[in-house]
Design an enzyme around this catalytic site. Structure first.
Site, PDB file in Angstrom:
ATOM      1  N   LYS A 119      36.171  30.457 -24.594  1.00 19.17           N
ATOM      2  CA  LYS A 119      35.916  29.011 -24.650  1.00 19.17           C
ATOM      3  C   LYS A 119      36.952  28.240 -23.819  1.00 19.17           C
ATOM      4  O   LYS A 119      36.607  27.332 -23.069  1.00 19.17           O
ATOM      5  CB  LYS A 119      35.949  28.504 -26.103  1.00 19.17           C
ATOM      6  CG  LYS A 119      34.938  29.160 -27.012  1.00 19.17           C
ATOM      7  CD  LYS A 119      34.904  28.529 -28.406  1.00 19.17           C
ATOM      8  CE  LYS A 119      36.178  28.735 -29.199  1.00 19.17           C
ATOM      9  NZ  LYS A 119      36.430  30.143 -29.592  1.00 19.17           N
TER      10      LYS A 119
ATOM     11  N   ARG B 229      35.373  23.248 -36.728  1.00 18.48           N
ATOM     12  CA  ARG B 229      35.444  24.619 -37.185  1.00 18.48           C
ATOM     13  C   ARG B 229      34.705  24.821 -38.500  1.00 18.48           C
ATOM     14  O   ARG B 229      34.524  25.960 -38.932  1.00 18.48           O
ATOM     15  CB  ARG B 229      36.921  24.971 -37.453  1.00 18.48           C
ATOM     16  CG  ARG B 229      37.530  25.937 -36.494  1.00 18.48           C
ATOM     17  CD  ARG B 229      38.955  26.239 -36.929  1.00 18.48           C
ATOM     18  NE  ARG B 229      39.903  26.042 -35.845  1.00 18.48           N
ATOM     19  CZ  ARG B 229      40.112  26.916 -34.875  1.00 18.48           C
ATOM     20  NH1 ARG B 229      39.462  28.049 -34.854  1.00 18.48           N
ATOM     21  NH2 ARG B 229      40.973  26.664 -33.924  1.00 18.48           N
TER      22      ARG B 229
ATOM     23  N   ARG C 217      40.827  36.766 -37.839  1.00 19.74           N
ATOM     24  CA  ARG C 217      40.324  35.499 -37.289  1.00 19.74           C
ATOM     25  C   ARG C 217      38.812  35.532 -37.126  1.00 19.74           C
ATOM     26  O   ARG C 217      38.134  34.514 -37.306  1.00 19.74           O
ATOM     27  CB  ARG C 217      41.016  35.202 -35.946  1.00 19.74           C
ATOM     28  CG  ARG C 217      42.456  34.732 -36.139  1.00 19.74           C
ATOM     29  CD  ARG C 217      43.059  34.223 -34.855  1.00 19.74           C
ATOM     30  NE  ARG C 217      43.301  35.312 -33.936  1.00 19.74           N
ATOM     31  CZ  ARG C 217      43.151  35.232 -32.616  1.00 19.74           C
ATOM     32  NH1 ARG C 217      42.745  34.111 -32.066  1.00 19.74           N
ATOM     33  NH2 ARG C 217      43.404  36.265 -31.843  1.00 19.74           N
TER      34      ARG C 217
END
Ligand SMILES: [Zn+2]
Length: 214
Positions: free
Chosen positions: A13, A87, A171
């Site tokens: 990203k 998020r 993560r």
């Protein structure tokens, strides 16, 4: 034009956002960068952020939204790329409300799809220029053979300390639990486009351009 780049950690990203900044004059809003910038800005909001971060606490959604709002009030003719935010679903709602309040909209949400095993292989191969932050990858974009950054000529390269497999899996789990529901959320809103995030950087960039220009 305002867009969100959505995808798991290590999907590329940041790399694609930097290309869009360079090629389209867009403004990249990365939460990490905004917090670092606020911390050193000396403004009231910045001091608040610094105090929270120094205490090792998590910065709340309200603060991040506040920082984004400050950016929306500035010059942004080229539009924004949201990278790493939202998020969570509540953050997505808050961002939608904020954009509406400022009379602007979200034009595209681009999901960068990446196979998990390929992601692990890719992220553990990643390094960045210590001077300018240019991202390199042993497989897809190796550090030039003369040992100099192709962007700034710097010779110091760092590997992120958390770019090891175990922390990546942690993560990834966070992403699947909290962030991946955004794919369904934006699909239902009609904003979602999915592209293959695993190709060469320029191929992925072309796919993103295809979405933005359609
Ligand atoms: Zn560099």
């Amino acid at each position: 034009m305002n867009i969100i780049l959505l995808g798991p950690p290590g999907a590329g990203k940041g790399t694609q956002a930097r290309k869009l900044v360079a090629e389209r004059g867009m403004v990249q809003l990365s939460t990490g960068d905004m917090l670092r910038e606020a911390k050193s800005s000396g403004t009231a909001m910045g001091n608040k952020v610094a105090a929270i971060m120094d205490a090792g606490q998590l910065v709340t959604d309200d603060i991040v939204i506040g920082l984004i709002e400050e950016k929306l009030e500035g010059d942004h003719a080229g539009g924004f790329i949201f990278d790493g935010f939202p998020r969570t679903l509540p953050q997505a709602d808050a961002l939608g409300a904020l954009l509406e309040k400022h009379g602007t909209t979200l034009d595209a949400v681009i999901e960068m799809r990446v196979d998990d095993d390929a992601l692990v292989a890719r992220i553990t191969a990643r390094s960045t220029c210590g001077d300018c932050g240019e991202v390199y990858n042993d497989q897809t974009k190796p550090i030039p053979s003369d040992g100099k950054c192709s962007n700034c000529g710097g010779t110091e390269f760092k590997r992120r300390a958390d770019d090891n497999e175990e922390s990546l899996r942690t993560r990834l789990m966070e992403y699947y639990k909290k962030t991946s529901p955004l794919i369904g959320y934006y699909y239902a809103k009609g904003d979602l486009s999915s592209i293959d995030g695993l190709g060469e950087i320029d191929v992925v960039a072309k796919a993103i351009s295809g979405v933005l220009d359609s």
